[in-house]
Design a protein around this motif. Sequence first.
Motif, PDB file in Angstrom:
ATOM      1  N   PRO A 194      63.151  50.879  53.007  1.00  0.00           N
ATOM      2  CA  PRO A 194      62.222  50.000  52.282  1.00  0.00           C
ATOM      3  C   PRO A 194      62.695  49.571  50.888  1.00  0.00           C
ATOM      4  O   PRO A 194      62.530  48.421  50.508  1.00  0.00           O
ATOM      5  CB  PRO A 194      60.943  50.834  52.203  1.00  0.00           C
ATOM      6  N   ARG A 195      63.312  50.474  50.155  1.00  0.00           N
ATOM      7  CA  ARG A 195      63.678  50.128  48.770  1.00  0.00           C
ATOM      8  C   ARG A 195      65.000  49.363  48.666  1.00  0.00           C
ATOM      9  O   ARG A 195      65.338  48.839  47.612  1.00  0.00           O
ATOM     10  CB  ARG A 195      63.720  51.388  47.903  1.00  0.00           C
ATOM     11  N   ALA A 196      65.760  49.328  49.759  1.00  0.00           N
ATOM     12  CA  ALA A 196      67.057  48.641  49.743  1.00  0.00           C
ATOM     13  C   ALA A 196      67.357  48.149  51.152  1.00  0.00           C
ATOM     14  O   ALA A 196      67.986  48.847  51.943  1.00  0.00           O
ATOM     15  CB  ALA A 196      68.155  49.587  49.253  1.00  0.00           C
ATOM     16  N   THR A 197      66.902  46.927  51.453  1.00  0.00           N
ATOM     17  CA  THR A 197      67.038  46.450  52.828  1.00  0.00           C
ATOM     18  C   THR A 197      68.495  46.210  53.223  1.00  0.00           C
ATOM     19  O   THR A 197      68.836  46.268  54.385  1.00  0.00           O
ATOM     20  CB  THR A 197      66.250  45.155  53.046  1.00  0.00           C
ATOM     21  N   ASN A 198      69.357  45.907  52.247  1.00  0.00           N
ATOM     22  CA  ASN A 198      70.784  45.708  52.511  1.00  0.00           C
ATOM     23  C   ASN A 198      71.054  44.498  53.408  1.00  0.00           C
ATOM     24  O   ASN A 198      72.051  44.454  54.105  1.00  0.00           O
ATOM     25  CB  ASN A 198      71.386  46.978  53.133  1.00  0.00           C
ATOM     26  N   ILE A 199      70.146  43.537  53.389  1.00  0.00           N
ATOM     27  CA  ILE A 199      70.271  42.330  54.205  1.00  0.00           C
ATOM     28  C   ILE A 199      70.471  41.133  53.277  1.00  0.00           C
ATOM     29  O   ILE A 199      69.630  40.879  52.405  1.00  0.00           O
ATOM     30  CB  ILE A 199      69.019  42.105  55.072  1.00  0.00           C
ATOM     31  N   PRO A 200      71.557  40.386  53.422  1.00  0.00           N
ATOM     32  CA  PRO A 200      71.762  39.227  52.541  1.00  0.00           C
ATOM     33  C   PRO A 200      70.722  38.140  52.799  1.00  0.00           C
ATOM     34  O   PRO A 200      70.250  37.967  53.923  1.00  0.00           O
ATOM     35  CB  PRO A 200      73.168  38.745  52.904  1.00  0.00           C
ATOM     36  N   ASP A 201      70.376  37.411  51.761  1.00  0.00           N
ATOM     37  CA  ASP A 201      69.392  36.332  51.867  1.00  0.00           C
ATOM     38  C   ASP A 201      70.129  35.056  52.285  1.00  0.00           C
ATOM     39  O   ASP A 201      70.539  34.249  51.453  1.00  0.00           O
ATOM     40  CB  ASP A 201      68.678  36.145  50.530  1.00  0.00           C
ATOM     41  N   ILE A 202      70.311  34.912  53.597  1.00  0.00           N
ATOM     42  CA  ILE A 202      71.040  33.760  54.134  1.00  0.00           C
ATOM     43  C   ILE A 202      70.230  33.161  55.284  1.00  0.00           C
ATOM     44  O   ILE A 202      69.247  33.758  55.742  1.00  0.00           O
ATOM     45  CB  ILE A 202      72.450  34.148  54.646  1.00  0.00           C
ATOM     46  N   ASP A 203      70.671  32.024  55.757  1.00  0.00           N
ATOM     47  CA  ASP A 203      70.064  31.408  56.935  1.00  0.00           C
ATOM     48  C   ASP A 203      70.649  32.110  58.167  1.00  0.00           C
ATOM     49  O   ASP A 203      71.775  31.825  58.583  1.00  0.00           O
ATOM     50  CB  ASP A 203      70.379  29.910  56.954  1.00  0.00           C
ATOM     51  N   HIS A 204      69.894  33.045  58.710  1.00  0.00           N
ATOM     52  CA  HIS A 204      70.408  33.851  59.818  1.00  0.00           C
ATOM     53  C   HIS A 204      70.600  33.035  61.095  1.00  0.00           C
ATOM     54  O   HIS A 204      71.493  33.339  61.892  1.00  0.00           O
ATOM     55  CB  HIS A 204      69.506  35.066  60.055  1.00  0.00           C
TER      56      HIS A 204
END
Length: 199
Positions: A169-179
Motif C-alpha cells: 500500500p505505501r509503495a505500489t512500485n508501478i510507473p504512472d504510464i499508459d498501460h
Amino acid sequence: MNTLPGTKQMLLHYLHDVRTALRWKCEGLSERELRMPRTSTGTNLIGLVKHAAGIEIGYFGETFSRAWPTPDEVPWLDDFDDDPNADLYLSADESSRGILDLYGRVAEFADSTIADLPLEAHGHVPWWGDRGDVTLHRVILHVITDLSRHAGHADVLREEIDGAVGLIPRATNIPDIDHRAHVATVRAIAESFPQESRP
C-alpha cells in the motif's frame, strides 16, 4: 552512532511487508471473488492466505517446539492425507474474514517466536526429513521467500480480477504510464516472432 537496523529487525520488516501484500490483495473483493479459482491448478486469493497461515504455523511453531494455541481451529493442517490441497482453498463452512483474522493472529504467533529466540536458535523441520535441522535465521529467510512467491501469485490474480496492481500500500512500485499502450507495444514485439520459435 549506528542507526542501521539489526538483522532481526530487517528480516521482520520484509516478513511484515509480504504479509501486508497478501492481505492487501484481498481487500475490497466479495467472498465469491476471493474464493474463485483463477488458474488451471485452482489457485485463488483467499486460498493463498490460508496457505500462508499454515506455512507460518508450521515453520514458527512445530519447527521450534512451539505449539499453535488452538489446533482445533486449523483442522486442515491434519487433512493432507485426505486432501493434499486442504490448505489452498476454503471449505464451504470457512469464511474469508475468518481466514484473514486467523492470519493476523498467526503473524503475532510467528513474531513472538522470532522475538523470543535468537537467530542462531536450532530447530527441526519434520517435513524436510534428514535435511530438516535449521536455525531460526534460515527459517525466517525461507518463509519470506515462500510468502513472496505467493504474494506474486496474488498480484497476478488480483490484476486479472479488477486491474488493481501494486507492491504494498505505501509503495505500489508501478510507473504512472499508459498501460494499454505498453501492453500493445509488448504484444506487437511478441507477435513479430514465429509461433514455433523456442529459445
